[in-house]
Design an enzyme around this catalytic site. Sequence first.
Site, short mmCIF file in Angstrom:
data_model
loop_
_atom_site.label_atom_id
_atom_site.label_comp_id
_atom_site.label_asym_id
_atom_site.label_seq_id
_atom_site.Cartn_x
_atom_site.Cartn_y
_atom_site.Cartn_z
CE1 TYR A 49 -3.39 -2.60 -0.12
CE2 TYR A 49 -3.97 -2.11 2.14
CZ TYR A 49 -4.20 -2.81 0.98
OH TYR A 49 -5.23 -3.71 0.92
CB SER A 204 -14.26 -3.77 -3.69
OG SER A 204 -14.85 -2.85 -4.56
N PRO A 205 -16.60 -3.87 -0.76
CG PRO A 205 -17.04 -3.25 1.44
CD PRO A 205 -15.93 -3.38 0.44
CG LEU A 206 -19.65 0.27 -0.07
CD1 LEU A 206 -19.44 1.73 0.29
CD2 LEU A 206 -21.00 -0.23 0.45
N GLY A 208 -16.97 -0.88 -5.58
CA GLY A 208 -16.01 0.04 -6.21
C GLY A 208 -16.52 1.44 -6.44
N GLY A 209 -17.69 1.76 -5.92
CA GLY A 209 -18.18 3.13 -6.02
C GLY A 209 -18.96 3.45 -7.28
#
Length: 294
Positions: A49, A204-206, A208-209
Site C-alpha cells: 500500500y 470492495s464491499p460497495l 467500487g463506487g
Amino acid sequence: MKNYPISSIIVGTMRLGQWGQKMATKEMDSFIKECLEIDLVDFDHADIYGSYTTEAEFGKVLKQNSALRGQLRLTTKCGIKLISEHRSEHKVKSYDLSKAHIIASVETSLKNLNTDYLDTLLLHRPDYLMEPEEIAEAFTDLSKSGKVRFFGVSNFTKKQFESLNTLTPLCTNQIEVSLLQREAFSNGSLTQAMQLGFRPTAWSPLGGGALFAKEVPFALKPLKNTLNQLCSNYNCSIDQLLLAWLAKHPSGIVPVMGTSKIARLQKAKEAMDINITKEDWYVLWQAATGKEID
C-alpha cells in the site's frame, strides 16, 4: 476458526496514505483514535500500500503513542511484488509466497509498523508457483516466534484454500464480494467459510463506487432505482443497504471499508443492524443481474 477475534467492520488503510488521502502523521493519529472511539479496532494493511509506504506512515503513529498498539488489531498482507522506486530489485510485477519472502516481508512489516507482532498475516494473492508445505513451514516459524498470531489468505479459490488449510489452520479468506461482484455466492467460497467456521472478509464491499458516481452507468440505473426505493423502506442510505445486503448472508461476511471518513465508518457500523427481508435480498439480486434468479 471460531476463536479468531474480528470486528463487524474492518478499517482498510489502502487509501489513507500515498494512494489516497496522503494523511500526515497527526491526521492519521486522529483517524485511528476516532476509529477506536466507535469500537473499530481492526486495521487492514498490505506491504504494497502506498507503493510500500503506508505501513511506515501508520507505524509513526504507533511509535509516538505506544499505548495505542494494545487497543487495536493489525492485519497486513504479503506476496505481491510491485515495481516501485522503493523496491528497485523488482523487475516485473509478480507473486512470491516462498518461505523466505513471507518471513522477510513480515520482518519488514513489523519494523514499519513499529510493533513486535502482527495479529493477522494474509497471503495477498495466490502465487502460481506456491508450495503449500513451504508456506506452512513459514507460518509455523512465525507463530513459534510470536511474530504472527493468526494466518489467512486473500483472493484464494476454494481449492487453493483447502490445499493450504489442510496443512495449517487459516482464519479467513479476504475476497471481493458485493452486490456488483457476486461470484463468491456461486463458486463455493462462502459455503466453504460456513463449513469450516470462519468469517470471510470482503474487499470492495460497495462495488467500487460505481453506484455513487454523479452519472451512474446506464446498465446500473435500474439497480440504482431499486436501491433508492428500498432505502426509503429501511430508512437508510444506499451504502448502508449494500452492506446490509452482504450482512444478510449466513457466512457472516465482514466488510473492509476503504474510507478515511469517520462518519462513513459509523454509518457502516450502523448498517450491521439493518435486517433486510429475504425477499428484498432477492429483489436486489434480480435488479443487479437484470433477470430472475435461475
